[in-house]
Scaffold this active site. Structure first.
Site, short mmCIF file in Angstrom:
data_model
loop_
_atom_site.label_atom_id
_atom_site.label_comp_id
_atom_site.label_asym_id
_atom_site.label_seq_id
_atom_site.Cartn_x
_atom_site.Cartn_y
_atom_site.Cartn_z
N LYS A 3 -4.00 -0.25 -8.29
CA LYS A 3 -3.96 -1.68 -8.56
C LYS A 3 -4.59 -2.04 -9.90
O LYS A 3 -5.64 -1.48 -10.26
CB LYS A 3 -4.71 -2.41 -7.44
CG LYS A 3 -4.68 -3.92 -7.51
CD LYS A 3 -3.32 -4.52 -7.70
CE LYS A 3 -2.34 -4.01 -6.65
NZ LYS A 3 -0.92 -4.20 -7.00
N GLY A 46 0.85 -1.19 0.00
CA GLY A 46 0.00 0.00 0.00
C GLY A 46 0.88 1.23 0.00
O GLY A 46 1.82 1.32 0.81
N GLN A 89 -5.95 -8.81 -2.67
CA GLN A 89 -5.96 -7.86 -1.55
C GLN A 89 -7.39 -7.54 -1.11
O GLN A 89 -7.66 -7.30 0.07
CB GLN A 89 -5.24 -6.56 -1.93
CG GLN A 89 -3.73 -6.67 -2.07
CD GLN A 89 -3.27 -6.95 -3.49
OE1 GLN A 89 -3.98 -7.65 -4.23
NE2 GLN A 89 -2.12 -6.43 -3.90
N ASP A 119 -1.60 4.84 -6.02
CA ASP A 119 -0.17 4.64 -5.76
C ASP A 119 0.66 5.78 -6.29
O ASP A 119 1.78 6.01 -5.83
CB ASP A 119 0.28 3.31 -6.39
CG ASP A 119 -0.34 2.15 -5.65
OD1 ASP A 119 -1.50 1.79 -5.96
OD2 ASP A 119 0.30 1.63 -4.72
C1 LIG Z 1 -3.66 3.44 0.02
S1 LIG Z 1 -2.64 2.95 -1.26
C2 LIG Z 1 -3.21 1.33 -1.54
C3 LIG Z 1 -2.91 0.88 -2.92
O1 LIG Z 1 -1.74 0.05 -2.95
C4 LIG Z 1 -2.13 -1.21 -3.46
O2 LIG Z 1 -1.14 -1.86 -4.20
P1 LIG Z 1 -0.29 -3.05 -3.50
O3 LIG Z 1 -1.24 -3.87 -2.72
O4 LIG Z 1 0.33 -3.76 -4.68
O5 LIG Z 1 0.74 -2.33 -2.65
C5 LIG Z 1 -3.30 -0.88 -4.33
O6 LIG Z 1 -2.90 -0.24 -5.52
C6 LIG Z 1 -4.04 0.05 -3.41
O7 LIG Z 1 -5.04 0.81 -3.97
#
Ligand SMILES: CSC[C@H]1O[C@H](OP(=O)(O)O)[C@H](O)[C@@H]1O
Length: 346
Positions: A248, A47, A196, A237
């Site tokens: 994502k 995240g 996730q 992100d």
């Molecule tokens: C609050 S930012 C969360 C954002 O990050 C996630 O990606 P990952 O699980 O690969 O780190 C996803 O894009 C979420 O929306």
């Protein structure tokens, strides 16, 4: 999120290992840089804001036992740590924002004794955590004003407390509305391939007592068509100057579906996710992840051994599909180049 996602404990980093959720809640310790790098890379901590905090604490951990006596030698050691952490994941700008902030803090305090400088850098990293807690709650307050009683929200991936210090961005809007007594429901996309949504978002919302329904990613159009969804809220992100938003993989799908169904599509993110150095989303680096996460990971497929796989971890939603961007400083609407700059400067 009552429990901190990641924190500094007696010279070590303690974090929730998110790869074990929801079946096991386990806090792990990182004692050295390679273990922090691996935790980011393998999404034990994940995240954008949480990755930024991991970067800041990791940089401090990298120099915590330094024996250098001069600032130049110490700064070289710090740069080695930040350069290494910067190679863990490319898309979430918060990682680079946090590493740059620790580096700048060192430069601004180069006159201090090394022992004092270490403490100043730790204080800065802890300040990033405190600021994140406040930012997430401010996002929640600004965002909940956009929700009506009995709204059903669709969300993608996990932008909850687990993706931040403790309260989330997209989910902060839901937590805040729920805590204010607003009746809401949530549909959570499972979010292949690392799930996730299925593993983390449902877990967080159920812990908070919020009505959540899990759907497969390919069901989003149908639930919108059935009139079940009043808005979509996702995290981010990296957001380019024009409002193009990296999030994502599958977020772009949701934005297109929302547009077709006349449903507002909101992005919730702190201003530390804004990247004004990039004019548009075309310049946002998109992480490519291992084929095994598709064929052997959480969402294991019964695919033939050795099948070719393409697995971009993020996509970019054009600003034109974004109804509004909810930040801790307020809600920005198109044209984003002006409105985001105005928010940044408040
Ligand atoms: C609050 S930012 C969360 C954002 O990050 C996630 O990606 P990952 O699980 O690969 O780190 C996803 O894009 C979420 O929306």
């Amino acid at each position: 999120m009552a429990v901190s996602t990641i924190e500094w404990v007696d010279g070590r980093i303690r974090m929730i290992d998110q790869t074990l959720l929801p079946n096991e809640f386990k806090q792990i310790y990182c004692d050295d840089l390679p273990s922090v790098w691996e935790a980011i890379k393998s999404l034990r901590v994940r995240g954008a804001p949480a990755i930024g905090i991991a970067g800041a604490l990791g940089a401090v951990l990298g120099i915590w036992n330094s024996t250098e006596k001069t600032y130049d030698a110490f700064a070289t050691e710090l740069k080695s740590a930040t350069d290494y952490l910067a190679t863990s994941r490319p898309t979430a700008v918060n990682l680079f924002w946090a590493l740059d902030r620790i580096t700048r803090t060192a430069q601004e305090n180069s006159h201090l004794q090394i022992s004092e400088l270490k403490e100043v850098l730790l204080t800065e990293a802890l300040e990033i955590i405190d600021e994140d807690k406040a930012m997430c709650r401010a996002i929640g307050q600004h965002g909940m004003a956009l929700l009506n009683e009995n709204d059903t929200i669709l969300t993608h991936c996990n932008a909850g407390g687990l993706a931040t210090s403790d309260y989330g961005t997209a989910l902060a809007v839901m937590f805040s509305a729920h805590e204010a007594g607003k009746k809401i429901q949530v549909y959570a996309d499972e979010t292949r391939p690392l799930l996730q949504g299925a593993r983390l978002t449902t877990w967080e919302l159920m812990q908070a007592g919020i009505d959540v329904t899990l759907i497969c990613d390919n069901m989003a159009a149908q639930v919108m068509k059935e009139g079940k969804i009043q808005c979509a809220i996702v995290g981010a992100d990296r957001i380019a100057a024009n409002g193009d938003t990296a999030n994502k993989i599958g977020t772009y799908n949701v934005a297109i579906l929302a547009e077709v169904h006349g449903i507002p599509f909101y992005v919730a993110a702190p201003t530390s996710t804004l990247d004004f150095a990039l004019e548009t989303g075309a310049e946002i680096p998109i992480e490519q992840r291992a084929a095994e996460e598709v064929t052997e990971g959480f969402g294991k497929l019964t695919a033939p051994k050795g099948v070719k796989v393409y697995s971009p971890a993020f996509d970019v939603t054009p600003a034109a599909l974004v109804t509004a961007i909810i930040t801790e400083k307020g809600v920005a609407r198109a044209p984003y180049t002006d409105s985001l700059m105005a928010l940044r400067d408040t």
